[in-house]
Design a protein around this motif. Structure first.
Motif, PDB file in Angstrom:
ATOM      1  N   HIS A   1       0.819  -1.210   0.000  1.00  0.00           N
ATOM      2  CA  HIS A   1       0.000   0.000   0.000  1.00  0.00           C
ATOM      3  C   HIS A   1       0.854   1.262   0.000  1.00  0.00           C
ATOM      4  O   HIS A   1       0.355   2.349   0.262  1.00  0.00           O
ATOM      5  CB  HIS A   1      -0.972  -0.013   1.183  1.00  0.00           C
ATOM      6  N   ASP A   2       2.154   1.103  -0.283  1.00  0.00           N
ATOM      7  CA  ASP A   2       3.001   2.293  -0.400  1.00  0.00           C
ATOM      8  C   ASP A   2       3.702   2.316  -1.756  1.00  0.00           C
ATOM      9  O   ASP A   2       4.870   2.715  -1.867  1.00  0.00           O
ATOM     10  CB  ASP A   2       3.996   2.379   0.759  1.00  0.00           C
ATOM     11  N   ALA A   3       2.967   1.933  -2.803  1.00  0.00           N
ATOM     12  CA  ALA A   3       3.477   2.150  -4.157  1.00  0.00           C
ATOM     13  C   ALA A   3       3.718   3.647  -4.332  1.00  0.00           C
ATOM     14  O   ALA A   3       3.144   4.476  -3.616  1.00  0.00           O
ATOM     15  CB  ALA A   3       2.466   1.634  -5.181  1.00  0.00           C
ATOM     16  N   ALA A   4       4.593   3.996  -5.295  1.00  0.00           N
ATOM     17  CA  ALA A   4       4.980   5.398  -5.489  1.00  0.00           C
ATOM     18  C   ALA A   4       3.739   6.290  -5.594  1.00  0.00           C
ATOM     19  O   ALA A   4       3.003   6.223  -6.575  1.00  0.00           O
ATOM     20  CB  ALA A   4       5.852   5.512  -6.742  1.00  0.00           C
ATOM     21  N   ALA A   5       3.519   7.139  -4.587  1.00  0.00           N
ATOM     22  CA  ALA A   5       2.281   7.906  -4.483  1.00  0.00           C
ATOM     23  C   ALA A   5       2.139   8.870  -5.660  1.00  0.00           C
ATOM     24  O   ALA A   5       3.076   9.608  -5.991  1.00  0.00           O
ATOM     25  CB  ALA A   5       2.236   8.668  -3.163  1.00  0.00           C
ATOM     26  N   PHE A   6       0.975   8.871  -6.286  1.00  0.00           N
ATOM     27  CA  PHE A   6       0.666   9.793  -7.380  1.00  0.00           C
ATOM     28  C   PHE A   6       1.523   9.548  -8.622  1.00  0.00           C
ATOM     29  O   PHE A   6       1.524  10.359  -9.529  1.00  0.00           O
ATOM     30  CB  PHE A   6       0.830  11.260  -6.945  1.00  0.00           C
ATOM     31  N   ARG A   7       2.306   8.465  -8.678  1.00  0.00           N
ATOM     32  CA  ARG A   7       3.193   8.216  -9.812  1.00  0.00           C
ATOM     33  C   ARG A   7       2.858   6.874 -10.442  1.00  0.00           C
ATOM     34  O   ARG A   7       3.577   5.880 -10.246  1.00  0.00           O
ATOM     35  CB  ARG A   7       4.651   8.252  -9.342  1.00  0.00           C
ATOM     36  N   PRO A   8       1.779   6.795 -11.198  1.00  0.00           N
ATOM     37  CA  PRO A   8       1.373   5.503 -11.772  1.00  0.00           C
ATOM     38  C   PRO A   8       2.419   4.910 -12.695  1.00  0.00           C
ATOM     39  O   PRO A   8       2.557   3.682 -12.750  1.00  0.00           O
ATOM     40  CB  PRO A   8       0.077   5.841 -12.520  1.00  0.00           C
TER      41      PRO A   8
ATOM     42  N   GLN B   1      23.446  -2.987   5.842  1.00  0.00           N
ATOM     43  CA  GLN B   1      23.182  -2.308   7.118  1.00  0.00           C
ATOM     44  C   GLN B   1      23.169  -0.780   6.979  1.00  0.00           C
ATOM     45  O   GLN B   1      23.447  -0.060   7.944  1.00  0.00           O
ATOM     46  CB  GLN B   1      24.145  -2.750   8.211  1.00  0.00           C
ATOM     47  N   GLY B   2      22.882  -0.278   5.776  1.00  0.00           N
ATOM     48  CA  GLY B   2      22.809   1.167   5.576  1.00  0.00           C
ATOM     49  C   GLY B   2      21.655   1.541   4.676  1.00  0.00           C
ATOM     50  O   GLY B   2      20.846   0.694   4.303  1.00  0.00           O
ATOM     51  N   ASN B   3      21.599   2.832   4.302  1.00  0.00           N
ATOM     52  CA  ASN B   3      20.472   3.378   3.553  1.00  0.00           C
ATOM     53  C   ASN B   3      20.977   3.978   2.244  1.00  0.00           C
ATOM     54  O   ASN B   3      21.547   5.073   2.218  1.00  0.00           O
ATOM     55  CB  ASN B   3      19.780   4.449   4.418  1.00  0.00           C
TER      56      ASN B   3
ATOM     57  N   ASP C   1      12.364   1.262  -0.613  1.00  0.00           N
ATOM     58  CA  ASP C   1      11.676   0.565   0.475  1.00  0.00           C
ATOM     59  C   ASP C   1      12.043   1.145   1.838  1.00  0.00           C
ATOM     60  O   ASP C   1      12.783   2.136   1.941  1.00  0.00           O
ATOM     61  CB  ASP C   1      11.902  -0.950   0.378  1.00  0.00           C
ATOM     62  N   GLY C   2      11.485   0.558   2.883  1.00  0.00           N
ATOM     63  CA  GLY C   2      11.637   1.096   4.226  1.00  0.00           C
ATOM     64  C   GLY C   2      13.059   1.074   4.753  1.00  0.00           C
ATOM     65  O   GLY C   2      13.383   1.754   5.728  1.00  0.00           O
ATOM     66  N   TYR C   3      13.922   0.298   4.118  1.00  0.00           N
ATOM     67  CA  TYR C   3      15.327   0.235   4.518  1.00  0.00           C
ATOM     68  C   TYR C   3      16.188   1.194   3.697  1.00  0.00           C
ATOM     69  O   TYR C   3      17.390   1.274   3.897  1.00  0.00           O
ATOM     70  CB  TYR C   3      15.858  -1.190   4.319  1.00  0.00           C
TER      71      TYR C   3
END
Lengths: 243, 243, 243
Positions: free
Chosen positions: B36-43, B222-224, B165-167
């Motif tokens: 439910h967190d596909a790229a918002a407003f960017r189909p 282990q990083g972003n 993603d969240g990481y």
């Protein structure tokens, strides 16, 4: 079908344990997360949002609603049968707007709170077992019908903010259908124009619209209405003739 | 089985209402939240991620995909049957990479948008009912086959970032299998080495790998990675011979 | 019934893909998200929380537990049957407190890791298929019983912090029932008083209580205990006579 409406959030093992109780006892009933970020610790505001959602829910569901800052105190637990649906939750006003709106077919019962349950997690230990019992047999053992639930005299609408969603859209507890033509909300002295949907106004424009639940909602196209006006759940809005 | 792919997020009553429509009409069909967190407003970007996930989904599912900034405007709603699976969503490019990839067995239909539905929530009012109809009877009433969906001529891969993603791992829309041996991404002038998995590089090392969806993904053990390079969804990457 | 316990978080397509595998193979089994924010990359701490939750789960469930920083390395995958429930996950200590606690009826098996699976997503490619197989037929093909799982000699309780929930409540791995009367935790030199539930102390007061899982939990009524003391998962606490 079970529908869950809580302020538990999605973190931690709380929602999961409620669902495990339901699925263990009723493995063939779908369990739907309606929302888990209802106004935290504010059963009154959350209650108006629940009523708007419930108005739209078809019969034959058991709704478990938990916004319950008084868990572990003497507050009652209740279940209500309303137009074919069951609602289960604390007797702290959360269910009142929904119960009050069901004038025709409603009965409200005090739920027994068994001995030995945890003092801090009635969602898992009291409300989920009661909901499972209702889904299976349609009644609560040792039921006791009551007529004096908390919030029985609350008005049908509230002009307070009842929820702010993840986009910063501001949901009020006022049903748009109750407003006269040309009447709308005023925020920080600014009358807010009405629009049909987001795409009808330019980016950055603030507007109000009748949202998909029928409530007055204040939004900014591609922006954050709550941040722009510094609005929070519980704040009151004025309504006046705008046009 | 229903699979949901949206940019609704987990907050608010939006996902829950879509699922309540599906469970009311099809109570024995599992409903799975794909994301439910596909790229918002960017189909467009979200569409390449959906295609990668869809490639991996076995037949006999109905996928409801909603990234829909044009809700309430004249954009069409469509349904596509692709190799035994149904896809339902707005005709704004979101479904195009998935449809385009199904060269053998595909048919695309314009969905009727009933009168009286809300202008702001077609996920609940248009796409979920259509998905339920497809799950029950495998066809849409008043169907109208089309050949000109938005994005029909999009390439099969994109070198843009389609998801973070969240990481902080950076997913591109480029399938790793399309790269020649020794070719990899260059980010901010830095060629990125390839590794098989996170544990193959030391903590803090940036690398790219063929992720579990088959896409080129840039990560830091282990990083972003997104923060390190200031990357955002929609940014383009270059690919060149690295080794 | 499947129960999922992971550190995947709610973002991205990860949880959804695990559930799609389970629902495809076992469409009539409920799939419950127990939690997805177990202590990230810390299987030891997460394991004590899992054991507390598992103690409370009724038989006839398959629990998929994944906190797996070593995915893609040589670490084993295991499945354990414990008092009628199945647990599936990496052999890195995550399952150890749960397995160790089931002294009477337990058998532990090494899971085969098929060739060709992704190196980075064993939740989808190894653990979910194994869980589905267990749900369907109650056994794993090519099973190999083992006696030396990682963490076999871990104590039954730990005085470390194993989880901090969304409210800042601090969960330890110490079961309250193991403490002598009058003994409680000391944090930053401050002895913490015991209370039965949040409503029993004034707002802002720090206290510990036996939480709904039976663990010692440190909380602040309407406040954030972790922030107040700067506590993090993995920190050790002292216990001493408080009163």
């Amino acid at each position: 079908m079970f529908l869950l409406f809580t302020d538990f959030g999605w973190r931690g093992p709380y929602v999961g344990q409620v669902k495990a109780v339901l699925a263990t006892r009723c493995p063939t009933h779908p369990i739907i997360d309606l929302m888990h970020d209802a106004a935290a610790f504010r059963p009154r505001e959350a209650g108006y949002l629940l009523a708007a959602i419930a108005h739209w829910i078809k019969p034959a569901a058991v709704i478990v609603a938990v916004v319950d800052p008084g868990v572990g105190t003497e507050r009652r637990a209740i279940a209500a049968t309303l137009d074919g649906r069951w609602f289960v939750g604390p007797d702290n006003g959360l269910l009142a707007p929904t119960i009050n709106a069901a004038a025709v077919d409603r009965r409200v019962f005090a739920l027994p709170i068994p001995g030995g349950v945890s003092a801090s997690f009635h969602g898992r230990d009291v409300f989920a077992p009661a909901a499972a019992e209702l889904a299976i047999c349609g009644r609560i053992a040792d039921q006791c019908e009551i007529v004096d639930w908390v919030g029985r005299d609350l008005p049908a609408d509230t002009d307070r903010i009842v929820y702010i969603d993840g986009y910063g859209n501001v949901l009020t507890g006022r049903r748009a259908a109750t407003l006269s033509r040309g009447v709308g909300p005023v925020v920080s002295g600014q009358p807010i124009i009405e629009a049909r949907t987001f795409a009808d106004v330019a980016p950055g424009i603030v507007f109000w619209y009748r949202n998909s639940l029928g409530l007055v909602e204040i939004a900014v196209n591609q922006g954050n209405a709550a941040q722009r006006f510094g609005l929070e759940v519980g704040d009151s809005l004025c309504f006046q003739t705008i046009t």
